[in-house]
Design a protein around this motif. Sequence first.
Motif, PDB file in Angstrom:
ATOM      1  N   PHE A 122      -8.704   5.073   3.997  1.00 42.16           N
ATOM      2  CA  PHE A 122      -8.986   5.734   2.804  1.00 42.16           C
ATOM      3  C   PHE A 122      -9.092   7.370   3.118  1.00 42.16           C
ATOM      4  CE2 PHE A 122     -11.621   1.577   2.615  1.00 42.16           C
ATOM      5  CZ  PHE A 122     -10.730   0.930   1.974  1.00 42.16           C
TER       6      PHE A 122
ATOM      7  N   PHE B   2      -4.213   5.000   2.267  1.00 46.41           N
ATOM      8  CA  PHE B   2      -3.968   6.151   1.090  1.00 46.41           C
ATOM      9  C   PHE B   2      -4.159   7.531   1.794  1.00 46.41           C
ATOM     10  CE2 PHE B   2      -6.178   2.068  -0.448  1.00 46.41           C
ATOM     11  CZ  PHE B   2      -5.694   1.993  -1.611  1.00 46.41           C
ATOM     12  N   ASN B   3      -3.104   7.712   2.640  1.00 48.83           N
ATOM     13  CA  ASN B   3      -2.948   9.135   3.042  1.00 48.83           C
ATOM     14  C   ASN B   3      -2.504  10.168   2.457  1.00 48.83           C
ATOM     15  OD1 ASN B   3      -0.535   7.797   3.617  1.00 48.83           O
ATOM     16  ND2 ASN B   3       0.013   9.114   5.150  1.00 48.83           N
ATOM     17  N   ARG B   4      -1.506   9.820   0.964  1.00 45.61           N
ATOM     18  CA  ARG B   4      -0.940  10.849   0.306  1.00 45.61           C
ATOM     19  C   ARG B   4      -1.877  11.185  -0.558  1.00 45.61           C
ATOM     20  NH1 ARG B   4       3.367   6.744   0.426  1.00 45.61           N
ATOM     21  NH2 ARG B   4       5.059   7.560   1.523  1.00 45.61           N
TER      22      ARG B   4
ATOM     23  N   GLN C 257      -4.095  11.681  -3.748  1.00 49.52           N
ATOM     24  CA  GLN C 257      -3.953  11.044  -5.196  1.00 49.52           C
ATOM     25  C   GLN C 257      -5.352  11.598  -5.902  1.00 49.52           C
ATOM     26  OE1 GLN C 257      -3.601   7.013  -3.571  1.00 49.52           O
ATOM     27  NE2 GLN C 257      -2.342   6.584  -5.202  1.00 49.52           N
TER      28      GLN C 257
ATOM     29  N   SER D  76       0.415   3.944  -2.918  1.00 53.89           N
ATOM     30  CA  SER D  76      -0.049   5.502  -2.542  1.00 53.89           C
ATOM     31  C   SER D  76       0.978   6.635  -3.153  1.00 53.89           C
ATOM     32  CB  SER D  76       0.046   5.634  -1.040  1.00 53.89           C
ATOM     33  OG  SER D  76       1.342   5.828  -0.532  1.00 53.89           O
TER      34      SER D  76
ATOM     35  N   LEU E  85      -8.571   9.844   0.034  1.00 49.90           N
ATOM     36  CA  LEU E  85      -9.153   9.944  -1.378  1.00 49.90           C
ATOM     37  C   LEU E  85     -10.461  10.682  -1.293  1.00 49.90           C
ATOM     38  CD1 LEU E  85      -8.804   5.841  -1.696  1.00 49.90           C
ATOM     39  CD2 LEU E  85      -7.578   7.622  -2.594  1.00 49.90           C
TER      40      LEU E  85
ATOM     41  N   LEU F 240     -11.304   2.346  -7.081  1.00 46.62           N
ATOM     42  CA  LEU F 240     -10.578   1.318  -6.265  1.00 46.62           C
ATOM     43  C   LEU F 240     -11.114  -0.060  -6.026  1.00 46.62           C
ATOM     44  CD1 LEU F 240      -8.062   0.680  -4.405  1.00 46.62           C
ATOM     45  CD2 LEU F 240      -9.665   2.126  -2.832  1.00 46.62           C
TER      46      LEU F 240
ATOM     47  N   PHE G 210       0.838  -1.170   0.048  1.00 50.03           N
ATOM     48  CA  PHE G 210       0.132  -0.017  -0.044  1.00 50.03           C
ATOM     49  C   PHE G 210       0.730   1.318   0.054  1.00 50.03           C
ATOM     50  CE2 PHE G 210      -3.151  -3.123   1.220  1.00 50.03           C
ATOM     51  CZ  PHE G 210      -4.189  -2.708   0.273  1.00 50.03           C
TER      52      PHE G 210
ATOM     53  N   LEU H  52      -7.580   9.791  -8.449  1.00 50.04           N
ATOM     54  CA  LEU H  52      -7.994   8.351  -8.278  1.00 50.04           C
ATOM     55  C   LEU H  52      -9.744   8.307  -8.079  1.00 50.04           C
ATOM     56  CD1 LEU H  52      -7.303   5.388  -8.094  1.00 50.04           C
ATOM     57  CD2 LEU H  52      -6.667   5.749  -5.390  1.00 50.04           C
TER      58      LEU H  52
END
Length: 341
Positions: free
Chosen positions: A203, A178-180, A182, A155, A206, A188, A151, A185
């Motif tokens: 999440f 998914f803390n960065r 994106q 990410s 996101l 999923l 993960f 996106l």
Amino acid sequence: MSIQQKSLFISMIISVFIILPQSTKSTVCPPRDIIIPCKCANYFNLIECTNITSDIDLKKIFINLKNELNRQHARPVYDELKLVQTQLTHIGSIDDIFSGISFRRISLSRNNRLKRIEPNAFDSSRNITTEIMIEDNELLGANHDDNVALFDTISRFVALNTLHLTDNGIRFIPKHAFNRSQPALRELFLTDNQIERIEDYAFTGLNTIQLINLDGNHLNKLSLHSLEIENTTQSLLRIFLRSNKIQTDALPPGIFTHLRRRIYLNMNINDLSRIPQNVFQSFFKRRSILSVAKNPLKCDCDFKWLLDQGIVYNSSNPDGDYLLRDYRCILDNDDDELLMK
């Protein structure tokens, strides 16, 4: 057109060709012997590798490919990379394994020995890849540390639009998976893994996601913040949790208060017996829709609040916009079922 006008027109055309810079040539396929056992297809602009046995072999292939591209002054960008039925256990244990070559789409499938993808494995592609397909790798993510690394890798793709992580060995979605940021996106897919839990804030980054699909896993419990997502859009968010093992008591009160978007939540084929008000009141407040087909629901007094608030079907108002969809209620006095829409 006069002779003077023709001369002027020709001069303008010549000037345009002189001014325009010469662009780098498109990526081309190298001679086959340079990248064996990989193959290159010009028509699809892809590299496909099978029967690779080690990171070292893969590294050598892409060094050869990069040297050939440099010789031809071609761009080191391909539309797709496929790693299929390799013997790799790791991808990326050697730095810059792809020698700076980038891919718009990455597909890893049926690699039965693959356990780990290092976070830096695809650094050359993370700003350009828009779709990732990681499917049918039965050992990938089965180990705790390898799962976290997977993960972490995902990410880092900032241009990613669609992600398929399906039918692998993934057992949980880690905290802050998914803390960065994106921002691209949208979809999923985490279907048909071995996922037993979603950790808090998995999440949360996101904020423009439109679909999260967790069908066909082993989820039997959700924590208070496991579905929390930052809200920067008003578009409908679709969450699929079909064919899991979720019971009513596995949903903590307040779980949906952190979802500030309108949601379509599909929990078909689980083990829900009730729709408790202290769990779902905040969910329906935003006119979100819940589908619970093939759950052992009991339509007793606990259903009254749904009827009072116009959430379930009422024969006196058959055309109402009902928010609880596709459910059957099991009657207490016999084994019959009452169909409710």
